[in-house]
Write a protein that holds these residues in place. Structure first.
Motif, short mmCIF file in Angstrom:
data_model
loop_
_atom_site.label_atom_id
_atom_site.label_comp_id
_atom_site.label_asym_id
_atom_site.label_seq_id
_atom_site.Cartn_x
_atom_site.Cartn_y
_atom_site.Cartn_z
N MET A 228 0.82 -1.20 0.00
CA MET A 228 0.00 0.00 0.00
C MET A 228 0.86 1.26 0.00
O MET A 228 0.55 2.25 -0.67
N LEU A 229 1.95 1.24 0.76
CA LEU A 229 2.84 2.41 0.80
C LEU A 229 3.48 2.67 -0.55
O LEU A 229 3.66 3.82 -0.96
N ILE A 230 3.83 1.60 -1.27
CA ILE A 230 4.41 1.77 -2.60
C ILE A 230 3.44 2.53 -3.50
O ILE A 230 3.84 3.39 -4.30
N LYS A 231 2.14 2.20 -3.38
CA LYS A 231 1.13 2.84 -4.23
C LYS A 231 1.03 4.34 -4.00
O LYS A 231 0.61 5.08 -4.90
N VAL A 232 1.39 4.83 -2.81
CA VAL A 232 1.28 6.27 -2.54
C VAL A 232 2.64 6.95 -2.54
O VAL A 232 2.70 8.18 -2.69
N THR B 23 10.65 1.09 1.67
CA THR B 23 11.61 1.80 2.51
C THR B 23 12.51 2.70 1.68
O THR B 23 12.79 3.86 2.05
N LEU B 24 12.98 2.19 0.54
CA LEU B 24 13.85 2.99 -0.31
C LEU B 24 13.11 4.16 -0.95
O LEU B 24 13.66 5.26 -1.09
N LEU B 25 11.85 3.94 -1.33
CA LEU B 25 11.04 5.05 -1.87
C LEU B 25 10.85 6.13 -0.81
O LEU B 25 10.99 7.34 -1.08
N TRP B 26 10.51 5.71 0.40
CA TRP B 26 10.29 6.65 1.50
C TRP B 26 11.55 7.45 1.79
O TRP B 26 11.52 8.68 1.94
#
Length: 526
Positions: free
Chosen positions: A382-386, A440-443
Motif C-alpha cells: 500500500m505504501l508503494i502505491k502512494v 523503505t527505499l522510496l520513502w
C-alpha cells in the motif's frame, strides 16, 4: 466528437476539484464494489473449477495479460501519462490537450495491436516462458496456450480503457474508472455459470469471459470522454512533444511502480514447478490480500497522482509535501489493521469465501499459509502505491527504476532461499520482504529530496495506531474459533461468524481511535 463550444473543457469552466478525502472515498467505494464482486467471482470459479489442472491453466492464461496490464497500462503508462496530461491541462489551451490525447491514442493503440497479434501467434512460447513447469504436463500446457490466445487481446482492450480512465482521473472524474472493473467480474461470473455448460472444455468459458469483459470496459468509458470533449481521434505521431515525453517517462517506469507485479509473476513461474494446486493457492490468497490494497492503497494513489502533478506544475512544494504526508497517514490508518486481520483470520477468510464445491479443507489450509505471508507485506504494498506517485508526479522515473531493480533482485534471492523450506508460502513471503525493501527505499528517497517532510503530531498518531491495533487483535483473538470448527461449519454459519468478527473488530478499532483523539477532520485535505 461534439462541437468545440458545447464540449469545451478549460481551467475556467472546470468544476472545483473535490477534496482528497472525498475523492479517495468515492474511488474506495467503487473499488470495494469491484473487489466484493471479484471475491464472488473467485468463489464461483472455485465452486465450478476448484484448484485442479484446468484452474491452474486458466490462472496462468489470465495472469499473463493481466500482469502486462498492471505493468504497462496501470503501471508505466498511467504514471507517465497523467503527469504530462496534467502539465498540459495546467499550462496549455484545450486544443493542445486534445492534440496530445489524439497522438497518444494513435501511438499507443498501434503498439498494443502489434504486441497482441504477436502474442496470440506465439502463445505456446509465452506459456513456456511464464509457466515452464507446465511443459512436463502436455494437456495442461496446451490448454493454457489455447486460452492465452483468447485472453491476450484483453491487454489491448484494457490498456485503452486505462488510457481513457487516466484522462478522466486527470479531470477529477474518479468514479467511472473506479467502477469499470465491476464489468470484468460480472462478465466472468456470467461466463462461469452460463457459458461453461455449453463448452466442450468447460474452463475455456472463463477465457471468453475475460475477452468479453475487455470490450465492455472500454466502450463503457467512451461516453464520459465525449462529455469532456476529449473523445480521442487516434493519430499516430511519435514525434509529438507530449508523446515523446510520455515514452521517455514510461521506459524506467516499467520497473518503478509495477515491481510488485513482476515479483508476483516470478511467484507463478516458480509455483508452476511445485505440486498441483500451488498456482491456485497463491491466486486465492493474493486475491484476498488485494482487497484492502485495491480499495484503499490504489484508491489513494489514484487520487493523489493528478493532485501531486498539478501541485508540482504550479510550483507548490509545501503543498506537495503535505499531500504525500496525508497519503502515508491514510495508508497506515487502514493498512495496519487490514494486515493484522488478514494474518489472524487467514484460514477463516479462505474457508468462508472459497471452501465450497471442489475446494477441499487442505486447499483452505495451504491457501491460508500464503495469505498470511502476503499479509506481512500488505502495508508495504500500500505504501508503494502512494510513495511512487511522489516521484512520478515530478516526472522523476529514474529513482523508482533504480529502487525497483534492487527490490526485484532481492525478490529473486528471497524466492530461491524460501521456496524449498516453505514451498508456495515461501514465494509469497519473498514478495512481502521485497515490497518492504521497495517501500523503505522510496520513502527514504522522498525524504532526502524533501518531497515529503515530517508534519506535526506524527509520534502521537503512531501511538494512537498502536493502541487501536492492539485492541483489535485482542477482540479477534477472543471471538475467533479453531480452524477445524470453521471447516465444519455450513456456508451460512461461516458467513455469520465472519460478519461478527469483522463488525466487532472494526467497531473496537475505530472506537479506540476516537477515544485516543483521532478525528475525521484530521484527514481532510484539498
Amino acid at each position: 466528437m461534439a462541437s468545440e463550444p458545447a464540449q469545451k473543457v478549460s481551467k475556467e469552466s472546470a468544476p472545483k476539484a473535490p477534496g482528497l478525502l472525498r475523492s479517495s472515498g468515492v474511488v474506495g467505494v467503487m473499488t470495494m464494489l469491484s473487489r466484493v464482486l471479484g471475491l464472488v467471482r473467485d468463489m464461483v470459479i472455485a465452486r465450478y473449477f476448484g484448484a485442479g489442472a484446468g484452474a491452474d491453466a486458466f490462472f496462468v492464461a489470465f495472469k499473463i495479460p493481466n500482469f502486462l496490464r498492471r505493468l504497462f497500462a496501470e503501471g508505466a503508462f498511467s504514471q507517465a501519462f497523467v503527469p504530462v496530461l496534467s502539465s498540459y491541462r495546467e499550462k496549455e489551451a484545450i486544443g493542445a490537450v486534445r492534440q496530445l490525447v489524439n497522438a497518444v491514442a494513435g501511438s499507443l493503440g498501434l503498439v498494443l495491436l502489434g504486441v497482441t497479434l504477436v502474442a496470440m501467434l506465439g502463445s505456446p512460447v509465452l506459456t513456456m516462458v511464464f509457466a515452464p513447469g507446465f511443459i512436463d504436463e502436455p494437456e495442461k500446457f496446451a490448454l493454457a496456450s489455447d486460452m492465452l490466445r483468447i485472453t491476450f487481446p484483453y491487454l489491448l482492450l484494457i490498456s485503452l480503457t486505462a488510457f481513457a480512465g487516466a484522462i478522466l482521473n486527470s479531470y477529477d472524474r474518479f468514479a467511472v474508472p473506479a467502477f469499470t472493473p465491476v464489468l470484468l467480474n460480472l462478465a466472468m461470473i456470467g461466463a462461469a455459470i452460463f457459458l461453461s455448460p455449453l463448452m466442450e472444455t468447460k474452463v475455456m468459458a472463463l477465457a471468453w469471459g475475460v475477452f468479453i469483459a475487455g470490450a465492455l470496459q472500454l466502450f463503457f468509458q467512451l461516453p464520459f470522454l465525449m462529455r469532456l470533449g476529449l473523445l480521442p481521434r487516434p493519430r499516430v505521431d511519435y514525434r509529438h512533444e507530449g508523446v515523446r515525453r510520455v515514452l521517455r517517462l514510461m521506459a524506467p517506469a516499467l520497473f518503478g511502480v509495477s515491481v510488485s507485479q513482476i515479483n508476483l509473476l516470478l511467484d507463478t513461474v516458480l509455483a508452476s514447478f511445485l505440486q498441483t494446486g500451488s498456482v491456485s493457492w497463491l491466486y486465492y490468497s493474493d486475491r484476498l490480500s488485494e482487497l484492502p490494497l485495491g480499495v484503499f492503497g490504489v484508491a489513494i494513489g489514484t487520487v493523489i497522482l493528478p493532485n501531486l502533478s498539478r501541485k508540482h506544475a504550479a510550483e507548490a512544494p509545501d503543498q506537495f509535501a503535505r499531500t504525500v504526508d496525508w497519503a502515508i497517514r491514510a495508508v497506515l490508518l487502514i493498512g495496519a489493521p487490514a494486515a493484522l486481520a488478514l494474518a489472524m483470520l487467514a484460514e477463516p477468510l479462505i474457508a468462508t469465501l472459497f471452501h465450497y464445491g471442489e475446494v477441499t479443507g487442505r486447499d483452505v489450509v495451504m491457501s491460508a499459509q500464503s495469505l498470511r505471508a502476503y499479509s506481512a507485506g500488505l502495508l508495504a504494498f500500500m505504501l508503494i502505491k502512494v510513495l511512487a506517485p511522489g516521484f512520478f508526479a515530478r516526472q522523476d522515473t529514474r529513482t523508482p527504476v533504480k529502487i525497483g531493480v534492487i527490490a526485484m533482485v532481492a525478490n529473486m534471492v528471497f524466492n530461491l532461499a524460501l521456496v524449498l523450506p516453505l514451498a508456495h508460502a515461501g514465494l509469497a513471503l519473498a514478495t512481502s520482504l521485497s515490497a518492504w525493501l521497495n517501500a523503505t527505499l522510496l520513502w527514504r528517497g522522498l525524504r532526502r529530496e524533501k518531497a515529503w517532510q515530517v508534519q506535526a503530531r506524527w509520534w502521537r498518531f503512531l501511538l494512537q495506531l498502536l493502541v487501536a491495533n492492539g485492541a483489535l487483535a485482542l477482540v479477534v483473538f477472543w471471538l475467533n474459533s479453531p480452524v477445524d470448527q470453521w471447516l465444519a461449519m455450513s456456508g451460512l454459519q461461516r458467513a455469520q461468524q465472519m460478519g461478527l468478527l469483522v463488525v466487532a473488530g472494526a467497531a473496537v478499532y475505530f472506537l479506540v481511535l476516537v477515544l485516543a483523539g483521532v478525528r475525521l477532520r484530521h484527514f481532510r485535505l484539498k
